[in-house]
Write an enzyme that holds these catalytic residues in place. Structure first.
Site, PDB file in Angstrom:
ATOM      1  N   ARG A 137       7.764  94.143 -21.325  1.00  0.00           N
ATOM      2  CA  ARG A 137       7.691  93.460 -20.033  1.00  0.00           C
ATOM      3  C   ARG A 137       6.631  94.147 -19.187  1.00  0.00           C
ATOM      4  O   ARG A 137       6.438  95.373 -19.274  1.00  0.00           O
ATOM      5  CB  ARG A 137       9.041  93.512 -19.293  1.00  0.00           C
ATOM      6  CG  ARG A 137      10.084  92.523 -19.796  1.00  0.00           C
ATOM      7  CD  ARG A 137       9.690  91.067 -19.528  1.00  0.00           C
ATOM      8  NE  ARG A 137      10.697  90.097 -19.937  1.00  0.00           N
ATOM      9  CZ  ARG A 137      10.699  89.419 -21.078  1.00  0.00           C
ATOM     10  NH1 ARG A 137       9.738  89.616 -21.976  1.00  0.00           N
ATOM     11  NH2 ARG A 137      11.642  88.526 -21.333  1.00  0.00           N
ATOM     12  N   HIS A 196       1.918  86.116 -23.389  1.00  0.00           N
ATOM     13  CA  HIS A 196       3.369  86.164 -23.631  1.00  0.00           C
ATOM     14  C   HIS A 196       3.730  85.343 -24.879  1.00  0.00           C
ATOM     15  O   HIS A 196       4.595  84.468 -24.836  1.00  0.00           O
ATOM     16  CB  HIS A 196       4.157  85.675 -22.409  1.00  0.00           C
ATOM     17  CG  HIS A 196       5.584  86.188 -22.400  1.00  0.00           C
ATOM     18  ND1 HIS A 196       6.253  86.549 -21.239  1.00  0.00           N
ATOM     19  CD2 HIS A 196       6.468  86.401 -23.414  1.00  0.00           C
ATOM     20  CE1 HIS A 196       7.485  86.941 -21.551  1.00  0.00           C
ATOM     21  NE2 HIS A 196       7.637  86.853 -22.861  1.00  0.00           N
TER      22      HIS A 196
HETATM   23  P1  NAP Z   1      17.592  95.581 -26.889  1.00  0.00           P
HETATM   24  O1  NAP Z   1      18.169  95.303 -28.237  1.00  0.00           O
HETATM   25  O2  NAP Z   1      18.464  95.525 -25.693  1.00  0.00           O
HETATM   26  O3  NAP Z   1      16.872  97.009 -26.983  1.00  0.00           O
HETATM   27  C1  NAP Z   1      16.406  97.662 -25.857  1.00  0.00           C
HETATM   28  C2  NAP Z   1      16.073  99.083 -26.242  1.00  0.00           C
HETATM   29  O4  NAP Z   1      15.579  99.755 -25.078  1.00  0.00           O
HETATM   30  C3  NAP Z   1      17.300  99.866 -26.715  1.00  0.00           C
HETATM   31  O5  NAP Z   1      16.956 100.739 -27.755  1.00  0.00           O
HETATM   32  C4  NAP Z   1      17.690 100.648 -25.468  1.00  0.00           C
HETATM   33  O6  NAP Z   1      18.375 101.847 -25.731  1.00  0.00           O
HETATM   34  C5  NAP Z   1      16.323 100.948 -24.897  1.00  0.00           C
HETATM   35  N1  NAP Z   1      16.442 101.282 -23.473  1.00  0.00           N
HETATM   36  C6  NAP Z   1      16.871 100.521 -22.467  1.00  0.00           C
HETATM   37  N2  NAP Z   1      16.871 101.201 -21.309  1.00  0.00           N
HETATM   38  C7  NAP Z   1      16.426 102.432 -21.607  1.00  0.00           C
HETATM   39  C8  NAP Z   1      16.197 103.602 -20.860  1.00  0.00           C
HETATM   40  N3  NAP Z   1      16.453 103.648 -19.547  1.00  0.00           N
HETATM   41  N4  NAP Z   1      15.749 104.697 -21.492  1.00  0.00           N
HETATM   42  C9  NAP Z   1      15.511 104.679 -22.822  1.00  0.00           C
HETATM   43  N5  NAP Z   1      15.694 103.591 -23.605  1.00  0.00           N
HETATM   44  C10 NAP Z   1      16.149 102.494 -22.993  1.00  0.00           C
HETATM   45  O7  NAP Z   1      16.373  94.569 -26.580  1.00  0.00           O
HETATM   46  P2  NAP Z   1      15.450  93.814 -27.640  1.00  0.00           P
HETATM   47  O8  NAP Z   1      16.115  92.594 -28.138  1.00  0.00           O
HETATM   48  O9  NAP Z   1      14.961  94.812 -28.623  1.00  0.00           O
HETATM   49  O10 NAP Z   1      14.267  93.360 -26.677  1.00  0.00           O
HETATM   50  C11 NAP Z   1      13.483  94.320 -25.962  1.00  0.00           C
HETATM   51  C12 NAP Z   1      12.636  93.602 -24.926  1.00  0.00           C
HETATM   52  O11 NAP Z   1      11.580  92.884 -25.562  1.00  0.00           O
HETATM   53  C13 NAP Z   1      13.359  92.511 -24.140  1.00  0.00           C
HETATM   54  O12 NAP Z   1      14.126  93.054 -23.094  1.00  0.00           O
HETATM   55  C14 NAP Z   1      12.211  91.690 -23.614  1.00  0.00           C
HETATM   56  O13 NAP Z   1      11.786  92.223 -22.363  1.00  0.00           O
HETATM   57  C15 NAP Z   1      11.111  91.897 -24.645  1.00  0.00           C
HETATM   58  N6  NAP Z   1      10.763  90.684 -25.398  1.00  0.00           N
HETATM   59  C16 NAP Z   1       9.488  90.225 -25.337  1.00  0.00           C
HETATM   60  C17 NAP Z   1       9.123  89.087 -26.056  1.00  0.00           C
HETATM   61  C18 NAP Z   1       7.706  88.596 -26.039  1.00  0.00           C
HETATM   62  O14 NAP Z   1       7.409  87.534 -26.599  1.00  0.00           O
HETATM   63  N7  NAP Z   1       6.779  89.304 -25.439  1.00  0.00           N
HETATM   64  C19 NAP Z   1      10.073  88.428 -26.836  1.00  0.00           C
HETATM   65  C20 NAP Z   1      11.371  88.910 -26.859  1.00  0.00           C
HETATM   66  C21 NAP Z   1      11.713  90.055 -26.143  1.00  0.00           C
HETATM   67  P3  NAP Z   1      19.837 101.826 -26.400  1.00  0.00           P
HETATM   68  O15 NAP Z   1      19.614 101.355 -27.819  1.00  0.00           O
HETATM   69  O16 NAP Z   1      20.290 103.215 -26.332  1.00  0.00           O
HETATM   70  O17 NAP Z   1      20.658 100.851 -25.608  1.00  0.00           O
END
Ligand code: NAP
Length: 310
Positions: A225, A273
């Site tokens: 993001r 995006h």
């Molecule tokens: P997720 O499964 O919720 O994983 C988020 C990761 O970030 C987890 O490992 C989490 O740690 C870590 N995290 C969150 N807050 C943190 C902090 N304060 N300090 C350290 N680590 C932290 O999310 P996801 O499904 O992988 O998706 C990640 C992001 O990708 C989404 O939120 C979205 O913004 C983005 N995205 C972008 C696209 C695009 O097309 N550009 C598409 C889809 C998603 P824990 O494992 O310990 O909870």
């Protein structure tokens, strides 16, 4: 009982999702009504995207859950009118797409492809890459998407480190977590991939201080993001060579305004995006499984922690 489902996402998605949700719920034996136009007090589930038009959940008096079509939930997680469970999109199609996009850009940087693709002076650039085993890649965020990307990169032999909030154990990945872990994860990184959610704790995680931890000339890839990066700090680091190049898919303001410095910067690639779309065939199955669970009195999957913001 019939589950009344409101589909609240952009118009173009309705003809795609309507037959898929109908098919999967029918196969699951769930009695349902699926519509884009239901009276709020009749709705049990909202299939939600931020551009669908629903922002006040107060009139949704019998709502059981909101099921997000997006993985990132920063636009809804703080909505105080929402008092029922919020599930986000965790979809293997989305993870596959993100893995392909991330791996593609990591390989592009690793192999120095840009210098050969854009070579206006027809120079004989002899710049062979080291092997991936000698390249340090760090992934911030080891969730559904970050872990999948990390596994693909380790399969290519990259030296992969990662960072998350809680401890992880991922084969062949050096996992760091928490505040002290951030500096460890970034130290000497040559390619950094951002796959964190946008929360108060992750805002500007790449900033003037953390950028100095990277290897000189490091590459940044941000499909997470926009607010994860302090834009002024990144532009300064690009100008002074601390960062060699950045590929940015997400921004504080989208579409990225035409006069934003990123567009014109010679060392920035902007993508609109598109790193990974929610894939309808697999995403509809995720949505339908949660509706089935709700109707069967089973716990929902992929619930958002409203306090943590993701
Ligand atoms: P997720 O499964 O919720 O994983 C988020 C990761 O970030 C987890 O490992 C989490 O740690 C870590 N995290 C969150 N807050 C943190 C902090 N304060 N300090 C350290 N680590 C932290 O999310 P996801 O499904 O992988 O998706 C990640 C992001 O990708 C989404 O939120 C979205 O913004 C983005 N995205 C972008 C696209 C695009 O097309 N550009 C598409 C889809 C998603 P824990 O494992 O310990 O909870």
């Amino acid at each position: 009982m019939t589950a009344n489902i409101l589909f609240s996402a952009r118009d173009a998605l309705w003809p795609v999702y309507e037959p898929l949700i109908t098919r999967y719920l029918t196969e699951a034996g769930v009695a349902f009504t699926l519509s884009r136009d239901l009276a709020p007090d009749e709705v049990d589930y909202v299939v939600y995207a931020p551009n669908g038009g629903v922002s006040d959940f107060t009139p949704f008096t019998r709502l059981k859950a909101v099921l997000s079509l997006w993985a990132g939930v920063e636009k809804i997680v703080g909505n105080e009118s929402l008092q029922v469970p919020l599930a986000r999109m965790v979809d293997h199609g989305l993870a596959e797409g993100m893995t392909e996009w991330v791996t593609g850009h990591v390989l592009r940087y690793h192999l120095g492809m840009d210098s050969h693709i854009v070579n206006p002076n027809h120079e004989w650039l002899f710049n062979p890459a080291p092997l991936a085993r000698d390249r340090k890649v760090t992934i911030l965020g080891l969730g559904a998407l970050g872990e999948a990307a990390a596994q693909a990169l380790t399969a290519l032999n990259f030296q992969v480190s990662g960072w998350s909030r809680s401890p992880k154990d991922i084969p062949d990945v050096t996992c760091h977590h928490g505040d002290p872990g951030l500096a460890e994860a970034l130290a000497g990184a040559e390619i950094v991939v951002l796959l964190l959610p946008d929360t108060p704790a992750t805002t500007n995680i790449l900033n003037a201080d953390t950028l100095t931890l990277l290897a000189p000339g490091a590459r940044i890839i941000n499909p997470g993001r926009g607010p994860l990066i302090d834009d002024d700090a990144l532009l300064a680091a690009l100008d002074n060579g601390q960062v060699g190049h950045a590929t940015l898919d997400v921004f504080r303001v989208e579409p990225l305004p035409a006069d934003h410095p990123y567009w014109a910067h010679p060392n920035v690639t902007v993508t609109p995006h598109i790193a990974s779309e929610t894939r309808p065939v697999t995403a509809a199955q995720v949505i339908c499984e949660n509706i089935r669970r709700g109707e069967a009195g089973e716990p929902f999957q992929h619930l958002v922690d409203r306090q943590l913001g993701y």
